[in-house]
Structures are given as C-alpha cells and as structure tokens.
Design a protein around this motif. Structure first.
Motif, mmCIF file in Angstrom:
data_model
loop_
_atom_site.group_PDB
_atom_site.id
_atom_site.type_symbol
_atom_site.label_atom_id
_atom_site.label_comp_id
_atom_site.label_asym_id
_atom_site.label_seq_id
_atom_site.Cartn_x
_atom_site.Cartn_y
_atom_site.Cartn_z
ATOM 1 N N LEU A 159 0.825 -1.214 0.000
ATOM 2 C CA LEU A 159 0.000 0.000 0.000
ATOM 3 C C LEU A 159 0.859 1.263 0.000
ATOM 4 N N MET A 160 1.944 1.258 0.762
ATOM 5 C CA MET A 160 2.850 2.414 0.767
ATOM 6 C C MET A 160 3.403 2.646 -0.638
ATOM 7 N N TYR A 161 3.853 1.584 -1.267
ATOM 8 C CA TYR A 161 4.410 1.659 -2.619
ATOM 9 C C TYR A 161 3.355 2.171 -3.595
ATOM 10 N N PHE A 162 2.135 1.651 -3.490
ATOM 11 C CA PHE A 162 1.055 2.066 -4.372
ATOM 12 C C PHE A 162 0.717 3.540 -4.185
ATOM 13 N N ILE A 163 0.650 4.007 -2.944
ATOM 14 C CA ILE A 163 0.284 5.400 -2.668
ATOM 15 C C ILE A 163 1.287 6.367 -3.283
ATOM 16 N N VAL A 164 2.567 6.057 -3.131
ATOM 17 C CA VAL A 164 3.594 6.943 -3.699
ATOM 18 C C VAL A 164 3.484 6.987 -5.221
ATOM 19 N N LEU A 165 3.346 5.824 -5.851
ATOM 20 C CA LEU A 165 3.250 5.795 -7.314
ATOM 21 C C LEU A 165 1.940 6.397 -7.813
ATOM 22 N N PHE A 166 0.865 6.196 -7.082
ATOM 23 C CA PHE A 166 -0.420 6.759 -7.481
ATOM 24 C C PHE A 166 -0.386 8.291 -7.410
ATOM 25 N N ALA A 167 0.227 8.823 -6.363
ATOM 26 C CA ALA A 167 0.351 10.274 -6.240
ATOM 27 C C ALA A 167 1.211 10.847 -7.371
ATOM 28 N N ALA A 168 2.308 10.185 -7.667
ATOM 29 C CA ALA A 168 3.164 10.646 -8.762
ATOM 30 C C ALA A 168 2.433 10.552 -10.099
ATOM 31 N N SER A 169 1.658 9.511 -10.282
ATOM 32 C CA SER A 169 0.890 9.341 -11.515
ATOM 33 C C SER A 169 -0.129 10.462 -11.683
ATOM 34 N N ASN A 170 -0.826 10.804 -10.615
ATOM 35 C CA ASN A 170 -1.802 11.898 -10.690
ATOM 36 C C ASN A 170 -1.122 13.229 -10.965
ATOM 37 N N LEU A 171 0.026 13.448 -10.371
ATOM 38 C CA LEU A 171 0.771 14.674 -10.625
ATOM 39 C C LEU A 171 1.146 14.782 -12.104
ATOM 40 N N MET A 172 1.626 13.701 -12.675
ATOM 41 C CA MET A 172 2.007 13.731 -14.085
ATOM 42 C C MET A 172 0.780 13.857 -14.993
ATOM 43 N N ARG A 173 -0.351 13.327 -14.580
ATOM 44 C CA ARG A 173 -1.580 13.489 -15.360
ATOM 45 C C ARG A 173 -1.971 14.963 -15.420
ATOM 46 N N VAL A 174 -1.804 15.673 -14.301
ATOM 47 C CA VAL A 174 -2.097 17.107 -14.264
ATOM 48 C C VAL A 174 -1.151 17.854 -15.203
ATOM 49 N N VAL A 175 0.131 17.486 -15.177
ATOM 50 C CA VAL A 175 1.102 18.126 -16.068
ATOM 51 C C VAL A 175 0.723 17.885 -17.524
ATOM 52 N N GLU A 176 0.379 16.645 -17.879
ATOM 53 C CA GLU A 176 -0.031 16.332 -19.253
ATOM 54 C C GLU A 176 -1.278 17.118 -19.642
ATOM 55 N N PHE A 177 -2.236 17.226 -18.728
ATOM 56 C CA PHE A 177 -3.466 17.967 -19.024
ATOM 57 C C PHE A 177 -3.168 19.433 -19.292
ATOM 58 N N ARG A 178 -2.306 20.027 -18.475
ATOM 59 C CA ARG A 178 -1.969 21.442 -18.679
ATOM 60 C C ARG A 178 -1.214 21.648 -19.979
ATOM 61 N N LEU A 179 -0.340 20.721 -20.323
ATOM 62 C CA LEU A 179 0.353 20.836 -21.607
ATOM 63 C C LEU A 179 -0.611 20.702 -22.776
ATOM 64 N N ALA A 180 -1.601 19.837 -22.644
ATOM 65 C CA ALA A 180 -2.604 19.672 -23.706
ATOM 66 C C ALA A 180 -3.457 20.926 -23.843
ATOM 67 N N ARG A 181 -3.753 21.600 -22.733
ATOM 68 C CA ARG A 181 -4.557 22.831 -22.774
ATOM 69 C C ARG A 181 -3.818 23.963 -23.456
ATOM 70 N N ILE A 182 -2.496 24.006 -23.269
ATOM 71 C CA ILE A 182 -1.691 25.067 -23.873
ATOM 72 C C ILE A 182 -1.750 24.972 -25.395
#
Length: 107
Positions: A83-106
C-alpha cells in the motif's frame, strides 16, 4: 524528428530565425509529444530501481522481513508495504496526469 518538415518551412516563411522557430513552433509541439513516453519511462524506472529516489524497494522488503520476524504477521506487513508503494506511485501518476493535461490545454 517527429515534427513535420512543413512546420519548419512555415515558420521560416514567416521570417523567423532558428531560435524563434524552435521556441514558437517546434519545441511546444515536441514537448507535448515527449511528455507521455517520458512519464511512462519515469514510472518504469521508479518501480524497478528506487522508490522516491531514496527508499529502495529491496530496503522496503528487508524492513518488512524484519518486522515480520518480530510480529509473525506476514500478511499485514507485506500488505502495508504494498500500500505504501502504491500510494507513492499513485500520487506521482496523478501529478504527471495534471502536467499532461496542462500541456494539452496550452496547445
């Protein structure tokens, strides 16, 4: 290499120099194309080498074995580590999804 030659030619036809062509026409398109594979590769490296650049997966398992030898509760210990491993990777995944979304909006 993935940007069509016509993009270069169009920017040159508008009178842009090399730096302006790269900054205004080529790099924004290239960045949008580079982010998804970069994110995938980053997660692959994170999963196979280290967790958050400081806590190695092998170290997690070693600590889990230490706790398991004291508590004799392997299911709970290994589930907590997973669960610890999953939480860290899930948080990083969501962060990168936000970055991808903002790049797509630009673009």
């Amino acid at each position: 290499m993935s940007i069509e030659r016509s993009q270069w030619e169009g920017a040159k036809a508008q009178g842009m120099n090399y730096r302006a062509v790269m900054r205004r026409a080529i790099l924004p398109q290239a960045l949008r194309r580079m982010v998804p594979p970069f994110v995938d590769r980053s997660f692959e490296l994170t999963k196979t080498t280290a967790l958050a650049s400081s806590l190695a997966y092998a170290e997690l398992l070693y600590q889990a074995m230490q706790v398991n030898s004291i508590t004799f509760r392997p299911m709970e210990v290994y589930t907590t580590i997973a669960l610890m491993y999953f939480i860290v990777l899930f948080a990083a995944s969501n962060l990168m999804r936000v970055v991808e979304f903002r790049l797509a909006r630009i673009g």
